[in-house]
Scaffold this active site. Structure first.
Site, PDB file in Angstrom:
ATOM      1  N   LYS A  48      17.801  16.544  -2.852  1.00  0.00           N
ATOM      2  CA  LYS A  48      17.281  15.940  -1.768  1.00  0.00           C
ATOM      3  C   LYS A  48      17.476  16.839  -0.625  1.00  0.00           C
ATOM      4  CE  LYS A  48      15.941  11.751  -3.294  1.00  0.00           C
ATOM      5  NZ  LYS A  48      16.077   9.965  -3.559  1.00  0.00           N
ATOM      6  N   LYS A  71       8.682  15.899 -11.079  1.00  0.00           N
ATOM      7  CA  LYS A  71       8.370  14.438 -11.723  1.00  0.00           C
ATOM      8  C   LYS A  71       7.247  13.825 -10.637  1.00  0.00           C
ATOM      9  CE  LYS A  71      10.677  10.541 -12.337  1.00  0.00           C
ATOM     10  NZ  LYS A  71      11.612   9.675 -11.947  1.00  0.00           N
ATOM     11  N   LYS A  74       7.005   8.199  -6.528  1.00  0.00           N
ATOM     12  CA  LYS A  74       6.358   7.129  -5.776  1.00  0.00           C
ATOM     13  C   LYS A  74       6.562   7.582  -4.253  1.00  0.00           C
ATOM     14  CE  LYS A  74      10.215   3.998  -6.309  1.00  0.00           C
ATOM     15  NZ  LYS A  74      10.627   2.839  -7.007  1.00  0.00           N
TER      16      LYS A  74
END
Ligand code: TRP
Length: 338
Positions: free
Chosen positions: A115, A198, A201
């Protein structure tokens, strides 16, 4: 706590809409699990704060998620469904566990590192760093034995186990050591356009993702545009290195049809990629339709959802207090618990 069945704890964040990846990897298995375990299904709104985005209507997202839980077959009579922020014990235990967690071990979490690398959010908040400790609180608070998770949460769970063992070593038997249960099929549904990462969402490019409540037209369009490869003549088989896109599509089809990938490879032999994609889109649409219908039924009944959340929190608090009391007394706190 009467332990008739082993405790199972699972949670999802209410940020953004859930994807077929969330469903296939995790939620799909939930309704069956509640027959074998004492299940707690949590909506992790406090975790979602770490990547909070003012555009998201927080309360609405929580209600959406709750309705989806019910649509996925979770039965509030069998399981405890609750919202993390409604059970203040999570934050209380979180502080205690902060003091038993090490800076070094948190720094090694790959999810945190990626991140930062991607500069995913401009300013890194401390909550993002200590995120796994709140997960530890969620899990350990209920003396959980099993945690169904996707592959991406494996490292976090390893850390939770380390923290629990550390506390047990120092204070005797405080926590049950949780075990991950990772579903093999569909635990890693990848992005449609970048099949080496991956399906998420929170992906900024929505074409990478199929949401659980996706419209028919959009399912067909997104699958049609999914990345494949230029092998000539085109051939459908599973090979993650050479054919990440096709492998991901096979993975999706296998998960929703319950057919083995090797079986699908034979069944689909000789057809064109476009035809293959049409089959997947059609299957996906059929697969998602009943979930969507049931979701809408619950989502339009806010007072029922509020009742479920209220009662779930009452039940969760009772169990959570037992563990909190235990750790307070092990730490020799001057506690107000009776
Ligand atoms: N971190 C999990 C996710 O994003 C959500 C979560 C929060 C969770 N607390 C948990 C998962 C406890 C399992 C157990 O998917």
């Amino acid at each position: 706590m009467i332990k008739l069945k082993p405790i199972l704890f699972s949670a999802v964040q209410p940020s953004g809409q859930l994807t077929i990846g969330n469903y296939i990897g995790t939620m799909r298995h939930w309704s069956n699990l509640q027959n074998h375990y004492q299940c707690l299904y949590c909506i992790a709104d406090l975790h979602a704060l770490t990547t909070f985005n003012k555009e998201i209507f927080f309360k609405e997202s929580v209600l959406d998620t709750l309705a989806l839980y019910l649509a996925c077959g979770i039965d509030p009579e069998k399981s405890i469904i609750f919202i993390q922020s409604h059970v203040h014990q999570h934050c209380q235990l979180n502080w205690i566990l902060n003091c038993f967690s090490h800076f070094g071990e948190l720094s090694r979490m790959t999810q945190f590192k990626t991140k930062i690398d991607k500069n995913y959010i401009k300013k890194i908040n401390v909550g993002l760093f200590t995120y796994p400790i709140l997960m530890a609180s969620d899990i350990l608070l209920y003396q959980t034995t099993f945690v169904p998770i996707g592959q991406d949460q494996k490292q976090h769970l390893e850390l939770v186990r380390d923290i629990a063992k550390r506390c047990n070593f120092l204070y005797g038997n405080v926590f049950t050591i949780p075990k991950p249960c990772i579903h093999q099929s569909g635990s890693k549904i990848m992005s449609l356009l970048e099949p080496t990462k991956k399906m998420s969402k929170s992906d900024l490019n929505k074409n990478n993702v199929i949401f659980l409540l996706e419209q028919k037209k959009s399912i067909f369009l997104k699958i049609k545009n999914a990345v494949t490869d230029s092998e000539k003549p085109s051939k459908i088989y599973y090979n993650l290195q050479k054919k990440a896109g096709i492998s991901n599509l096979l993975e999706i089809l296998s998960a929703i049809t319950n057919k083995e990938i090797t079986f699908l490879e034979k069944e689909l032999d000789g057809i064109m990629y476009s035809e293959f994609k049409n089959i997947i889109a059609e299957e996906l649409y059929n697969f998602l339709s009943p979930i969507k219908e049931s979701f809408l039924y619950y989502r339009n009944n806010t007072s029922y959802l509020e009742k479920v959340a209220y009662e779930g929190a009452l039940k969760a608090r009772l169990q959570a207090d037992l563990t909190l009391h235990k750790i307070y007394s092990k730490l020799n706190f001057f506690s107000s618990f009776k």
